[in-house]
Design a protein around this motif. Structure first.
Motif, PDB file in Angstrom:
ATOM      1  N   ASP A   1       0.830  -1.210   0.000  1.00  0.00           N
ATOM      2  CA  ASP A   1       0.000   0.000   0.000  1.00  0.00           C
ATOM      3  C   ASP A   1       0.861   1.255   0.000  1.00  0.00           C
ATOM      4  O   ASP A   1       0.608   2.208  -0.746  1.00  0.00           O
ATOM      5  N   ARG A   2       1.898   1.257   0.831  1.00  0.00           N
ATOM      6  CA  ARG A   2       2.796   2.421   0.856  1.00  0.00           C
ATOM      7  C   ARG A   2       3.527   2.585  -0.474  1.00  0.00           C
ATOM      8  O   ARG A   2       3.722   3.703  -0.961  1.00  0.00           O
ATOM      9  N   ALA A   3       3.925   1.449  -1.080  1.00  0.00           N
ATOM     10  CA  ALA A   3       4.750   1.504  -2.287  1.00  0.00           C
ATOM     11  C   ALA A   3       3.972   2.032  -3.490  1.00  0.00           C
ATOM     12  O   ALA A   3       4.491   2.838  -4.268  1.00  0.00           O
ATOM     13  N   TRP A   4       2.723   1.585  -3.678  1.00  0.00           N
ATOM     14  CA  TRP A   4       2.005   2.062  -4.868  1.00  0.00           C
ATOM     15  C   TRP A   4       1.675   3.548  -4.744  1.00  0.00           C
ATOM     16  O   TRP A   4       1.720   4.281  -5.741  1.00  0.00           O
ATOM     17  N   LYS A   5       1.386   3.992  -3.524  1.00  0.00           N
ATOM     18  CA  LYS A   5       1.094   5.407  -3.327  1.00  0.00           C
ATOM     19  C   LYS A   5       2.341   6.261  -3.571  1.00  0.00           C
ATOM     20  O   LYS A   5       2.253   7.345  -4.182  1.00  0.00           O
ATOM     21  N   ALA A   6       3.494   5.766  -3.128  1.00  0.00           N
ATOM     22  CA  ALA A   6       4.743   6.497  -3.377  1.00  0.00           C
ATOM     23  C   ALA A   6       5.050   6.530  -4.865  1.00  0.00           C
ATOM     24  O   ALA A   6       5.534   7.548  -5.394  1.00  0.00           O
ATOM     25  N   SER A   7       4.769   5.417  -5.573  1.00  0.00           N
ATOM     26  CA  SER A   7       4.983   5.372  -7.022  1.00  0.00           C
ATOM     27  C   SER A   7       4.091   6.396  -7.719  1.00  0.00           C
ATOM     28  O   SER A   7       4.538   7.109  -8.643  1.00  0.00           O
ATOM     29  N   TYR A   8       2.844   6.498  -7.288  1.00  0.00           N
ATOM     30  CA  TYR A   8       1.924   7.471  -7.882  1.00  0.00           C
ATOM     31  C   TYR A   8       2.430   8.904  -7.656  1.00  0.00           C
ATOM     32  O   TYR A   8       2.435   9.726  -8.588  1.00  0.00           O
ATOM     33  N   ARG A   9       2.885   9.198  -6.442  1.00  0.00           N
ATOM     34  CA  ARG A   9       3.371  10.555  -6.149  1.00  0.00           C
ATOM     35  C   ARG A   9       4.605  10.880  -6.991  1.00  0.00           C
ATOM     36  O   ARG A   9       4.751  12.006  -7.491  1.00  0.00           O
ATOM     37  N   ALA A  10       5.486   9.894  -7.166  1.00  0.00           N
ATOM     38  CA  ALA A  10       6.682  10.124  -7.978  1.00  0.00           C
ATOM     39  C   ALA A  10       6.302  10.364  -9.437  1.00  0.00           C
ATOM     40  O   ALA A  10       6.868  11.231 -10.110  1.00  0.00           O
ATOM     41  N   GLY A  11       5.330   9.591  -9.945  1.00  0.00           N
ATOM     42  CA  GLY A  11       4.862   9.784 -11.314  1.00  0.00           C
ATOM     43  C   GLY A  11       4.250  11.158 -11.507  1.00  0.00           C
ATOM     44  O   GLY A  11       4.476  11.821 -12.529  1.00  0.00           O
ATOM     45  N   ARG A  12       3.500  11.610 -10.497  1.00  0.00           N
ATOM     46  CA  ARG A  12       2.887  12.948 -10.572  1.00  0.00           C
ATOM     47  C   ARG A  12       3.966  14.026 -10.571  1.00  0.00           C
ATOM     48  O   ARG A  12       3.890  15.011 -11.326  1.00  0.00           O
ATOM     49  N   ALA A  13       4.997  13.849  -9.743  1.00  0.00           N
ATOM     50  CA  ALA A  13       6.090  14.825  -9.688  1.00  0.00           C
ATOM     51  C   ALA A  13       6.827  14.898 -11.017  1.00  0.00           C
ATOM     52  O   ALA A  13       7.327  15.960 -11.405  1.00  0.00           O
ATOM     53  N   ALA A  14       6.874  13.757 -11.724  1.00  0.00           N
ATOM     54  CA  ALA A  14       7.556  13.722 -13.023  1.00  0.00           C
ATOM     55  C   ALA A  14       6.649  14.137 -14.166  1.00  0.00           C
ATOM     56  O   ALA A  14       7.110  14.257 -15.311  1.00  0.00           O
ATOM     57  N   GLY A  15       5.354  14.335 -13.888  1.00  0.00           N
ATOM     58  CA  GLY A  15       4.403  14.627 -14.954  1.00  0.00           C
ATOM     59  C   GLY A  15       4.220  13.455 -15.890  1.00  0.00           C
ATOM     60  O   GLY A  15       3.929  13.628 -17.072  1.00  0.00           O
ATOM     61  N   ASP A  16       4.356  12.243 -15.366  1.00  0.00           N
ATOM     62  CA  ASP A  16       4.308  11.014 -16.167  1.00  0.00           C
ATOM     63  C   ASP A  16       2.953  10.330 -15.945  1.00  0.00           C
ATOM     64  O   ASP A  16       2.777   9.560 -14.995  1.00  0.00           O
ATOM     65  N   GLY A  17       2.000  10.612 -16.839  1.00  0.00           N
ATOM     66  CA  GLY A  17       0.658  10.050 -16.690  1.00  0.00           C
ATOM     67  C   GLY A  17       0.635   8.540 -16.766  1.00  0.00           C
ATOM     68  O   GLY A  17      -0.145   7.883 -16.069  1.00  0.00           O
TER      69      GLY A  17
END
Length: 356
Positions: free
Chosen positions: A67-83
């Motif tokens: 649960d922690r890992a997928w949320k962190a992955s989503y935040r990193a993708g958002r920071a990169a602007g990677d939809g």
């Protein structure tokens, strides 16, 4: 027709990993790449390697870490602007939600993943998310609603020669037929899935297909020995790859086979084993099914009738709460199997369930 099975959830620096890579190796390599990306401020790479970490944790049954890992992955993708990376993270989160029995949340996340994948031009994650929605509906018992989606995804996978998704879709449709009592059709589909998975070196898909074949061989043919042999083959793969969820379902199916063969003491022990495994990983559906099998086995071994009625009634209410309609119908069938009356069910509601 089909190429070798691939694992598109292993991305970025991890694209060389195989669909059959040990989950322990995936976790170690993914964590190392994730730490490197975070140290370098490489948000896009952190999102992609974080996805592999989330999926490894989920498949190992480590649900809080997942649960922690997928949320962190989503935040990193958002920071990169990677939809696309954000969509993959949502897919992982939705799959985890389904595993935990949060079906409404699973549908929400998977729907968002499909939409974002479509908008970002990453069609594969869109397909994976739609497949997740189809599987969620099938698990809940919405067979007619999701059959068309399964068949649509199967046709698309066949057209593209994607072995892994073809195997998944075949197994899903086979399970729908099996639940409807259409054993011959289900067997043929599981058999095709097993053959494609074996040729494509998709060991996970092959293990699930063998489990499906064992179920049919037991329920349709009464061939306990062959069913157990198929499950033993699948278990070897599950253990080698540390597929915690698949292994627990394998043990639950072994218990089903033993129960059908009237080997109730053995079935009881296997259901207890599977129940502990499911509870350890927070797998709601597996937990409910193992509880049901254990209750039936204990009843056959002479458990007090009132305790059986109480446990089945409690299980029925739990399945209603989480929305597992097909499993709820299985509880009703069990109540009929043991001739439990409405009065006994009413009494059960007023009395606490006995120990498992």
């Amino acid at each position: 027709m089909y190429g070798k099975a691939v694992a598109p959830e292993y991305q970025g620096a991890l694209t060389d990993l195989s669909v059959n890579s040990s989950l322990a190796d995936v976790l170690d390599l993914g964590t190392a790449e994730l730490r490197r990306a975070e140290r370098d401020g490489a948000h896009a790479e952190a999102a992609r390697s974080g996805l592999a970490v989330a999926e490894a944790h989920r498949r190992l049954g480590q649900v809080e870490d997942a649960d922690r890992a997928w949320k962190a992955s989503y935040r990193a993708g958002r920071a990169a602007g990677d939809g696309g990376a954000m969509a993959w993270a949502l897919w992982s989160g939705g799959t985890l939600a389904r595993q935990r029995g949060a079906f409404a949340w699973a549908r929400r996340l998977l729907g968002l993943a499909a939409d974002l994948g479509e908008r970002s031009g990453e069609r594969l994650v869109r397909d994976y998310a739609l497949a997740g929605l189809a599987e969620t509906g099938r698990i809940q018992g919405d067979h007619e609603e999701v059959r068309r989606l399964h068949e649509q995804l199967l046709a698309e996978a066949r057209r593209r020669g994607e072995a892994r998704h073809t195997v998944w879709a075949l197994e899903g449709i086979a399970q729908i037929h099996r639940n409807a009592g259409e054993f011959d059709r289900a067997f043929a589909l599981f058999e095709e899935a097993a053959e494609i998975a074996e040729r494509a070196d998709d060991r996970r898909g092959h293990a699930w297909a063998l489990r499906g074949l064992a179920d049919i061989v037991s329920a349709r043919d009464g061939d306990t020995g062959r069913a157990l042999a198929l499950l033993s083959r699948a278990e070897t793969t599950c253990r080698a790859m540390r597929l915690s969820s698949a292994l627990a379902y394998n043990h639950k199916m072994r218990a089903n086979v033993l129960y059908r063969a009237a080997r109730y003491a053995e079935a009881r022990d296997r259901y207890r084993e599977a129940l502990a495994e499911f509870e350890a990983m927070g797998e709601a559906r597996g937990t409910a099914l193992a509880r049901l099998g254990l209750t039936k086995s204990l009843a056959r071994l002479g458990r007090d009738r009132a305790e059986t009625a109480a446990e089945l009634d409690a299980l029925a209410h739990e399945l209603e709460r989480i929305g597992l309609r097909h499993a709820r119908r299985m509880v009703s069938a069990a109540q009929e199997e043991f001739g439990l009356t409405a009065a006994e069910a009413d009494a059960a509601r007023r009395a606490p369930a006995g120990p498992r």
